[in-house]
Design an enzyme around this catalytic site. Structure first.
Site, PDB file in Angstrom:
ATOM      1  N   ASP A   1       1.123  -0.720  -0.560  1.00  0.00           N
ATOM      2  CA  ASP A   1      -0.107   0.191   0.299  1.00  0.00           C
ATOM      3  C   ASP A   1       0.871   1.787   0.429  1.00  0.00           C
ATOM      4  O   ASP A   1       1.962   1.135   0.520  1.00  0.00           O
ATOM      5  CB  ASP A   1      -0.954  -0.003   1.039  1.00  0.00           C
ATOM      6  CG  ASP A   1      -1.929   1.168   1.119  1.00  0.00           C
ATOM      7  OD1 ASP A   1      -2.606   1.473   0.144  1.00  0.00           O
ATOM      8  OD2 ASP A   1      -1.554   2.622   2.134  1.00  0.00           O
TER       9      ASP A   1
ATOM     10  N   GLU B   1       0.824  -0.304  -5.369  1.00  0.00           N
ATOM     11  CA  GLU B   1      -0.161   0.309  -5.648  1.00  0.00           C
ATOM     12  C   GLU B   1       0.825   1.538  -5.879  1.00  0.00           C
ATOM     13  O   GLU B   1       0.755   2.452  -4.769  1.00  0.00           O
ATOM     14  CB  GLU B   1      -0.881   0.507  -4.399  1.00  0.00           C
ATOM     15  CG  GLU B   1      -2.331   1.732  -4.683  1.00  0.00           C
ATOM     16  CD  GLU B   1      -2.857   2.270  -2.820  1.00  0.00           C
ATOM     17  OE1 GLU B   1      -3.722   3.231  -3.343  1.00  0.00           O
ATOM     18  OE2 GLU B   1      -1.737   2.364  -1.729  1.00  0.00           O
TER      19      GLU B   1
END
Length: 691
Positions: free
Chosen positions: A413, A468
């Site tokens: 993330d 990401e």
């Protein structure tokens, strides 16, 4: 309307020019330059065949393994293989050489002083609470502490008899002999690290390497306690099933265990394993991506404000329960990825890692000091990736989840925040290489990611690691040996933005077919992407699921098959299917769907919070909508099953053959080939066509 057929063999398509750089959108996944997949019309009279290993820049090639020998710091880094991929990289040779040398120097230093990355990443066997021979040993890195004690249930929270000693590297430790052959700190008992700050105060903190942490749910805002997790052999979960093989193309089902039940409450790992995993398997996905596994004291953070990095989120069960879930997934042939958050840490001092920051210099902290140590939009702390013990902590964290819980990889993330000193805040990446390779780049973070990817693929060659990243940094998804950062895939984050823009701001006849095709194909052809129409991001509070954007309030009254469908429902179901399917077929080398969106889950996601009176009503999944036979949700669910089954049969997601041959703005038609199939999508709201 959409259709697909298997094409016959025909003459090869002649070379075509690449799309001009001026056509690039702003924030997206292209990564700049003109070396990327393009959507260019072919003559209407021409049909063609395509080699399985394309050598043209207009399709995504299968990445063949390349035998590169890793250079050492002494060998030099002047001739990296990435320069063969794109001549423009040569203009940034100084940057690539600098970061590769820094990576090699760091790796060499770890090998010299710690015995190598593999040994270095076993930190969880040394730090925290572990059994060594006939004693319990606890170690904690806290160089700013003046004095320290271990406290807990085992000593009635009085640490005067369990004072710790500090070595020259800031590591506190204590060895407690077993009592009558049993550990002095029992399994499942509460513990904390008490230390003396420089200002004269003593503070209690959850051990940084703790493997389980709980709170008193009956008390509002109760703090977390560390829990020593060391079950006897008879209570330990033993894995029964091997990891499934790595698929040619991942079809990922993104899921949040806590909100996966139908009841308005927090669901458990075992409930998810028994009730949701069979649904995922039935819909022909091959990979599950689990969110919010690492402990986070604030439930509404969706798991992204991590407080305890080695602890399984206790709201949904114990570490053994999570192992049951992963093993159950493997038994169904499903690989399991974990959403890992190494881009930042919760600012919560009472429960989290931030509690170890007492104003010391950055060399003695997990985090940077001053403004550099805080993410101003996320209200969270930022790691100092140059620190030795930070590297040990984070690399060991990855290994812990892979070794102890058998995860098959990770979705990292917030990678954009890691890659740049500006963290992507107020940035619009236009594709210039100067945006990616310069003083704005956080080379320490890049080196950490290179070390992490090298380690994960060495420990588990078939690991799947996804980034990401919204910036489109080139070579993010090329191997470390080549000079890349080492990820396997990046999320194609521009795609959902395009769909949301069209659904919110344009009438059907205003939709641009070339705009859709360009967004879906605008990616670096040597780096793989995971395409998705919507993830959890698109449906959190303040927004809506795609189905709800399309049909809105009519979903409350118009989804019964016992009455004729309204034009809104007809249009909504058709576009829900088409948007997800064309995204899957044209948008990347893998596909992702968030839990429930496969059947058009209505409304939005809203975690319990003060603003909604702590309600769980929008923090659950209404599976019964897809199960009730007279409701139209079943049609979207069946279509999702068929999409995935089609890739199972024809493997078009992993095919290098991808050509867009028609983007007709008047007829609103997009035609393309992918693998052995021809796809025809008609986005016109009222016209159908033959032939």
């Amino acid at each position: 309307m959409l259709c697909l057929t298997a094409p016959s063999c025909s003459p090869s398509l002649p070379p075509r020019p690449s799309r001009p750089a001026a056509d690039r959108p702003g924030p997206g996944i292209s990564g700049g330059g003109n070396v990327r997949l393009s959507a260019v019309p072919a003559p209407s009279s021409l049909r063609w065949s395509w080699p399985r290993k394309a050598k043209s820049k207009f399709s995504v090639p299968v990445s063949a393994p390349r035998d590169y020998t890793m250079a050492t710091a002494e060998d030099g880094v002047g001739d990296l293989p990435i320069y063969d991929l794109d001549p423009k990289f040569a203009g940034f040779k100084e940057h690539f050489s600098y970061r590769m040398k820094k990576y090699l120097d760091q790796k060499h230093s770890i090998e010299k002083h710690e015995g190598g990355l593999e040994e270095f990443s076993k930190g969880y066997l040394k730090f925290g609470i572990n059994t060594e021979n006939d004693a319990t040993v606890y170690r904690e890195w806290a160089p700013a502490a003046m004095d320290a004690q271990l406290i807990g249930d085992f000593n009635n929270w009085n640490g005067s008899g369990h004072r710790m000693t500090k070595d020259n590297y800031g590591v506190w430790s204590i060895r407690i002999s077993h009592v009558n052959g049993k550990p002095a700190i029992p399994h499942n008992s509460k513990v904390k690290f008490r230390f003396h700050r420089g200002d004269g105060l003593w503070v209690d903190r959850v051990p940084a390497w703790i493997r389980y942490a709980t709170f008193d749910a009956s008390k509002f805002g109760a703090p977390y306690d560390g829990v020593h997790w060391d079950p006897p052999s008879g209570e330990r979960y033993v894995f029964k099933h091997p990891r499934p093989r790595k698929p040619d193309a991942p079809r990922i089902y993104e899921a949040h265990v806590g909100m996966s039940g139908e009841k308005p409450e927090v669901s458990t790992y075992r409930e998810f394993a028994d009730n949701v995993l069979p649904r995922i398997k039935a819909n022909n996905y091959n990979t599950v991506q689990l969110m919010a596994i690492m402990e986070h004291s604030y439930y509404a953070s969706f798991g992204y404000h991590v407080t305890n990095f080695f602890a399984v989120s206790s709201r949904s069960g114990t570490p053994e329960d999570l192992k049951y879930l992963v093993d159950k997934a493997h038994s169904l042939g499903l690989r399991v990825l974990m959403d890992v958050v190494h881009s930042h840490a919760s600012s919560n001092k009472t429960d989290g890692l931030n509690g170890y920051d007492v104003g010391q210099n950055t060399q003695e902290s997990y985090f940077h000091t001053g403004e550099r140590g805080y993410h101003k939009l996320w209200d969270s702390r930022l790691f100092n990736y140059a620190n030795w013990e930070v590297l040990r902590f984070l690399l060991s964290n990855l290994r812990y989840w892979m070794d102890e819980f058998m995860f098959d990889g990770f979705r990292f993330d917030g990678v954009t925040s890691m890659l740049y000193n500006h963290h992507g805040i107020n940035m619009s990446f236009a594709g210039s290489y100067k945006e990616y390779f310069g003083l704005d780049t956080d080379v320490d973070a890049v080196v950490y990611l290179m070390l992490a990817n090298h380690l994960m693929h060495k420990l588990l060659p078939e690991a799947t690691v996804v980034a990401e990243d919204v910036s489109g940094m080139p070579v993010l998804c090329r191997s470390v040996d080549e000079g890349g950062v080492g990820f396997d895939y990046r999320l194609a984050m521009a795609i959902p933005d395009r769909w949301i823009d069209y659904l919110k701001n344009k009438d059907d006849l205003e939709w641009s077919m070339s705009g859709i095709a360009h967004t879906l194909t605008n990616r670096r052809y040597t780096e793989k992407c995971i395409a998705y129409a919507e993830s959890h991001d698109q449906s959190i509070v303040g927004d809506k699921t795609m189905a709800f954007l399309l049909m809105d309030k009519e979903m409350y009254t118009g989804m019964s098959d016992l009455q004729p469908a309204s034009p809104t429902i007809d249009r909504g179901i058709a576009l829900q299917k088409m948007i997800h399917f064309i995204t899957m077929a044209l948008g990347g080398d893998g596909y992702l769907n968030f839990m429930g969106n496969e059947f058009g889950h209505p409304e939005w996601i809203d975690f319990p919070r003060e603003g909604n009176n702590w309600s769980y009503d929008k923090c659950r999944r209404q599976w019964s909508l897809a199960d009730i036979d007279h409701l139209r949700y079943k049609y979207m669910n069946a279509f999702d099953q068929a999409m995935n089954a089609l890739d199972d049969k024809f493997s078009f997601l992993s095919s290098s053959k991808q050509i867009v041959s028609d983007m007709n703005e008047e007829k609103k038609i997009i035609v393309f080939e992918r693998g052995d199939l021809v796809f025809v999508f008609n986005f016109h709201p009222s016209k159908t066509y033959d032939g």
